[in-house]
Design a protein around this motif. Structure first.
Motif, short mmCIF file in Angstrom:
data_model
loop_
_atom_site.label_atom_id
_atom_site.label_comp_id
_atom_site.label_asym_id
_atom_site.label_seq_id
_atom_site.Cartn_x
_atom_site.Cartn_y
_atom_site.Cartn_z
N LEU A 82 6.02 -13.92 37.65
CA LEU A 82 6.12 -14.37 36.40
C LEU A 82 6.27 -13.11 35.62
CD1 LEU A 82 2.21 -15.30 35.01
CD2 LEU A 82 4.12 -16.93 35.17
N ARG A 83 7.96 -13.78 34.50
CA ARG A 83 8.47 -12.49 33.97
C ARG A 83 7.85 -11.61 33.43
NH1 ARG A 83 12.92 -13.96 30.27
NH2 ARG A 83 13.06 -11.26 30.32
N GLY A 84 8.22 -9.60 33.27
CA GLY A 84 7.78 -9.04 32.74
C GLY A 84 7.53 -8.03 33.48
N GLY A 85 6.22 -7.46 34.22
CA GLY A 85 6.33 -6.16 35.16
C GLY A 85 7.17 -5.01 34.87
N LEU A 86 7.22 -4.60 34.20
CA LEU A 86 7.57 -3.25 33.59
C LEU A 86 5.97 -2.42 33.77
CD1 LEU A 86 9.93 -2.89 30.44
CD2 LEU A 86 10.36 -2.15 33.23
N GLN A 87 5.13 -2.31 33.41
CA GLN A 87 3.90 -1.90 33.74
C GLN A 87 3.56 -2.26 34.73
OE1 GLN A 87 2.83 0.42 30.82
NE2 GLN A 87 4.83 0.51 29.69
N ALA A 88 2.69 -3.51 34.96
CA ALA A 88 1.77 -4.29 36.39
C ALA A 88 3.67 -4.41 37.38
CB ALA A 88 1.11 -5.62 35.95
N VAL A 114 2.14 -9.39 38.40
CA VAL A 114 2.00 -11.06 37.24
C VAL A 114 2.29 -11.78 37.75
CG1 VAL A 114 1.57 -11.57 35.25
CG2 VAL A 114 2.01 -8.97 35.39
N VAL A 135 -3.60 -16.65 36.58
CA VAL A 135 -2.91 -15.96 36.09
C VAL A 135 -3.51 -14.44 37.00
CG1 VAL A 135 -1.79 -13.57 35.02
CG2 VAL A 135 -1.31 -16.19 34.52
N LYS A 137 -3.10 -10.41 37.92
CA LYS A 137 -2.04 -9.55 37.63
C LYS A 137 -2.62 -8.40 37.75
CE LYS A 137 -0.73 -6.28 33.62
NZ LYS A 137 -0.80 -6.88 31.77
N GLU A 178 -8.06 -16.14 32.60
CA GLU A 178 -7.21 -17.63 32.12
C GLU A 178 -5.12 -17.70 31.93
OE1 GLU A 178 -6.80 -20.46 28.21
OE2 GLU A 178 -8.07 -18.51 28.18
N TYR A 179 -5.21 -18.94 32.49
CA TYR A 179 -3.26 -19.08 32.06
C TYR A 179 -3.46 -19.88 30.98
CZ TYR A 179 1.03 -20.86 32.59
OH TYR A 179 2.78 -21.49 31.92
N VAL A 180 -2.83 -19.04 29.98
CA VAL A 180 -1.81 -19.30 28.63
C VAL A 180 -1.10 -20.58 28.68
CG1 VAL A 180 -2.52 -19.51 26.26
CG2 VAL A 180 -3.19 -17.52 27.61
N GLY A 204 6.83 -10.83 24.51
CA GLY A 204 6.83 -11.33 25.75
C GLY A 204 5.66 -10.69 25.54
N ASN A 205 4.53 -10.43 24.53
CA ASN A 205 3.53 -10.62 24.86
C ASN A 205 2.33 -10.84 24.19
OD1 ASN A 205 3.56 -8.72 26.39
ND2 ASN A 205 3.52 -6.64 25.30
N ASP A 208 -1.09 -8.26 27.34
CA ASP A 208 -0.94 -7.55 27.81
C ASP A 208 -1.17 -6.21 27.22
OD1 ASP A 208 1.10 -5.45 28.99
OD2 ASP A 208 2.84 -6.48 28.99
N1 LIG Z 1 -2.62 -14.90 30.89
C1 LIG Z 1 -1.40 -15.36 30.21
N2 LIG Z 1 -1.08 -16.74 30.58
C2 LIG Z 1 0.31 -17.21 30.73
N3 LIG Z 1 1.12 -16.76 31.14
C3 LIG Z 1 1.35 -15.47 31.18
C4 LIG Z 1 -0.06 -14.69 31.00
N4 LIG Z 1 -0.76 -13.00 31.64
C5 LIG Z 1 0.72 -13.01 31.42
N5 LIG Z 1 1.56 -13.47 31.55
C6 LIG Z 1 3.18 -13.85 31.65
O1 LIG Z 1 3.64 -12.91 32.12
C7 LIG Z 1 4.04 -11.83 32.04
C8 LIG Z 1 3.77 -10.42 32.06
O2 LIG Z 1 2.49 -10.19 32.04
P1 LIG Z 1 2.57 -8.74 30.86
O3 LIG Z 1 2.77 -8.66 30.08
O4 LIG Z 1 1.07 -9.07 31.11
O5 LIG Z 1 2.45 -7.73 32.18
P2 LIG Z 1 3.18 -6.37 32.43
O6 LIG Z 1 3.96 -6.10 32.92
O7 LIG Z 1 2.48 -5.76 31.68
O8 LIG Z 1 4.93 -6.64 31.31
P3 LIG Z 1 5.80 -6.00 30.38
O9 LIG Z 1 5.67 -4.88 31.26
O10 LIG Z 1 7.12 -6.82 30.66
O11 LIG Z 1 5.39 -6.00 29.45
C9 LIG Z 1 4.30 -12.88 30.12
O12 LIG Z 1 5.05 -11.66 29.60
C10 LIG Z 1 4.34 -13.65 30.24
O13 LIG Z 1 5.49 -14.12 30.30
#
Ligand SMILES: Nc1ncnc2c1ncn2[C@@H]1O[C@H](COP(=O)(O)OP(=O)(O)OP(=O)(O)O)[C@@H](O)[C@H]1O
Ligand SMILES: [Mg+2]
Length: 365
Positions: free
Chosen positions: A52-58, A61, A81, A83, A127-129, A238-239, A255
């Motif tokens: 899933l897109r994102g991934g600065l912290q985690a 995902v 999901v 993470k 849960e996947y939302v 994004g959150n 997040d």
């Molecule tokens: N439970 C979920 N259901 C649906 N989509 C999700 C869920 N958890 C995460 N995502 C998707 O995955 C992306 C990244 O997840 P999350 O924000 O938790 O990670 P992150 O690495 O901490 O992100 P960032 O550092 O980019 O804010 C979210 O922006 C969202 O699009």
């Protein structure tokens, strides 16, 4: 049964380009337990794993769908999901799902299905939302509803016994981040390309020097009704997911790795400033939206001087916590972004520098 299914799953190759952050064995074990009922205990199943897109912290995902061999479409109940979180954020994030599990009204978080601790971090199974729309924020009603949900969240977290994030010394981290952000601005503005940002340097120096006092004013003498408490700490489009269930829209906050004690105005300003970068209508209706939050907290919706000062101080703190540094770096070519991403980052950096400018003006008044 679960063991047998785990063996079947373990033999399957997962699709998708997910990096090595996932513990495949734990994922298989969880899947076997989680899906036994949903799949009717039937034999051969496979996993579709999509990053899933994102991934600065985690670190990772991923959206996992479990399919029965030969089935064209997976059933909704068999997706989730996972993470992987490396840092202290993991414990904070897990704690918040537990703290909010019994909240009255629609759930504000995805359901936490399982936590697998490993090393310094953990895997969260959630849960996947499913998003209703990829970008629903053109409708400012939804921007306002997010503020109402933030009001509900802040009121609910204020009553939680052991507040999630209470043991994080955010103030120390913020001061370090602010100093690094100032250095980044000084470095970038030494280049001719960013000369237009130079007037921001003395303003930022003043705000960074005053930061401990600014924080005290925000946290120790806040606007009445906006006392500090647990906040999400990273509210941006994004959150927040808008999901649709049975004809109703539900807003879910994702997040939670930056949950901490802070001013509610930090979440409010984080939301309005980040959304305003992409939605001109939300920026135009800024004050109306801000009032919406106050109204939802049953506070007078007058935007008086104390309230505005607090709002801009909160915004500057958010900018200095990493957001501005990130946009400056991308605008300046970090990670070789394309021209569009660079231009967007430059626009975002300019917007956050305006927030610092406003905070400086409020502080000096
Ligand atoms: N439970 C979920 N259901 C649906 N989509 C999700 C869920 N958890 C995460 N995502 C998707 O995955 C992306 C990244 O997840 P999350 O924000 O938790 O990670 P992150 O690495 O901490 O992100 P960032 O550092 O980019 O804010 C979210 O922006 C969202 O699009
Ligand atoms: Mg995120």
């Amino acid at each position: 049964m679960a063991d047998a299914m785990a063996r079947t799953l373990a033999d399957e190759d997962a699709d998708g380009d997910v990096d090595g952050g996932l513990d495949r064995g734990a994922l298989v074990t969880f899947t076997a337990r989680h899906t036994t009922g949903a799949l009717g205990g039937l034999g051969s199943v496979g996993l579709d794993i999509r990053p899933l897109r994102g991934g600065l912290q985690a670190a990772t995902v991923a959206h996992v769908r479990v399919r029965r061999a030969g089935a064209a479409r997976p059933a909704d109940s068999t997706e989730f999901v996972v993470k992987h979180v490396r840092s202290d954020g993991a414990t904070r994030e897990a704690a918040v799902y537990e703290a909010l599990a019994g909240l009255d009204g629609p759930p504000l978080t995805p359901r936490l299905l399982h936590v697998q601790r490993r090393g310094g971090g953990c895997d969260l199974y959630l849960e996947y939302v499913r998003p209703w729309r990829r970008w629903p924020w053109g409708d400012t009603t939804l921007a306002g509803r997010t503020l109402e949900e933030l009001a509900r969240l802040h009121a609910a977290l204020a009553t939680v016994g052991h507040a999630p994030g209470a043991d994080w010394d955010y103030e120390v981290e913020l001061r370090e981040s602010a100093a690094t952000t100032l250095e980044a601005l000084e470095t970038v503005t030494a280049k001719g390309e960013w000369a237009s940002f130079r007037p921001a340097v003395p303003e930022m120096r003043r705000v960074v020097a005053a930061l401990p006092a600014v924080r005290r004013r925000l946290l120790e003498a806040p606007s009445p009704g906006l006392e500090p408490g647990p906040i999400h700490g990273d509210v941006h489009p994004g959150n927040v997911v808008v999901a649709r269930r049975g004809g109703c829209l539900r807003l879910v906050l994702l997040d939670w790795g930056r949950v901490r004690r802070g001013s509610p105005l930090e979440d409010v300003s984080s939301w309005l400033q980040s959304l305003g970068l992409w939605e001109p209508e939300a920026a135009r209706r800024h004050d109306t939206l801000l009032r919406r939050y106050l109204y939802a907290r049953a506070l007078p919706d007058r935007l008086d001087r104390d309230l505005r000062d607090g709002y801009w101080f909160a915004g500057a703190c958010n900018a200095l916590a990493g957001t501005l540094r990130y946009h400056l770096a991308v605008a300046d070519g970090w990670r070789s972004p394309g021209p569009r991403a660079r231009a967007d980052a430059a626009r975002a950096a300019r917007a956050y520098l305006r927030v610092v400018h406003r905070a400086d003006a409020c502080w000096r008044r």
